[in-house]
Design an enzyme around this catalytic site. Sequence first.
Site, short mmCIF file in Angstrom:
data_model
loop_
_atom_site.label_atom_id
_atom_site.label_comp_id
_atom_site.label_asym_id
_atom_site.label_seq_id
_atom_site.Cartn_x
_atom_site.Cartn_y
_atom_site.Cartn_z
N HIS A 140 58.89 29.81 79.58
CA HIS A 140 59.89 30.49 80.42
C HIS A 140 60.57 29.50 81.35
O HIS A 140 61.79 29.53 81.52
CB HIS A 140 59.23 31.59 81.28
CG HIS A 140 58.70 32.75 80.52
ND1 HIS A 140 57.41 33.20 80.69
CD2 HIS A 140 59.28 33.57 79.61
CE1 HIS A 140 57.22 34.25 79.91
NE2 HIS A 140 58.34 34.49 79.24
N LYS A 158 54.42 47.89 78.18
CA LYS A 158 53.71 46.73 77.64
C LYS A 158 52.31 46.58 78.25
O LYS A 158 51.58 45.69 77.87
CB LYS A 158 54.51 45.44 77.90
CG LYS A 158 55.65 45.22 76.96
CD LYS A 158 56.20 43.83 77.14
CE LYS A 158 57.21 43.49 76.06
NZ LYS A 158 57.71 42.11 76.22
N SER A 189 53.37 34.88 76.57
CA SER A 189 52.54 35.49 77.63
C SER A 189 51.37 36.24 77.02
O SER A 189 50.26 36.22 77.56
CB SER A 189 53.38 36.43 78.48
OG SER A 189 54.36 35.72 79.19
N ARG A 196 61.68 31.81 70.36
CA ARG A 196 60.58 30.91 70.00
C ARG A 196 60.56 30.64 68.51
O ARG A 196 60.27 29.54 68.09
CB ARG A 196 59.25 31.52 70.42
CG ARG A 196 59.02 31.58 71.90
CD ARG A 196 57.63 32.10 72.19
NE ARG A 196 57.37 33.35 71.48
CZ ARG A 196 57.34 34.54 72.06
NH1 ARG A 196 57.52 34.66 73.34
NH2 ARG A 196 57.13 35.62 71.35
#
Length: 178
Positions: A20, A44, A137, A99
């Site tokens: 990030h 989430k 993450s 990514r």
Amino acid sequence: MNKHLTGVYPGTFDPITHGHLDIIKRASKMVDHLIIGVAQNAGKGPLFSIGERLDLVRGEIAALNDTGEYGHIEARSFSNLLMHFCQAANASLIIRGLRAVSDFEYEFQMAGMNARLDPKIETVFLMASERHHFISSRFVKEIGALGGDISSFVPPRIAERVMHRFAKDSTPEVETRA
């Protein structure tokens, strides 16, 4: 005419990673003002509350702002539609990090929907650098939850907070026999 360009880099940032921060540094060189939009996204099941995530992000970007190298960066939370958040911030650019190829299909669809909602706001994709393209993450949380070393994936202050959270939240399992 000198146009002031504001960009938004949205995400859950649960927790913020070196990946990030790489995107933040690179995106901040593209705009005059970069807003890190920390999304509520309770769906989430975040490890940290919105307030904690906002605090963690602000702590990491404070050092970037102090260098003067990256332009003005700030963090704000939001729980509404991303396009409404961008409009309220007078942003004309959304920055999204990619990514892997697997990220592209979802992000491409999202960009298309956002363009329909407000065609004046562009979406720009930045590829994660090779050093960080595998960091997520979710993986950081999984590794941390199992007691693994996450120090190469997140800044030291973040690693400490993640590991503290897992230590605080863990309760030893006790086997009982009937």
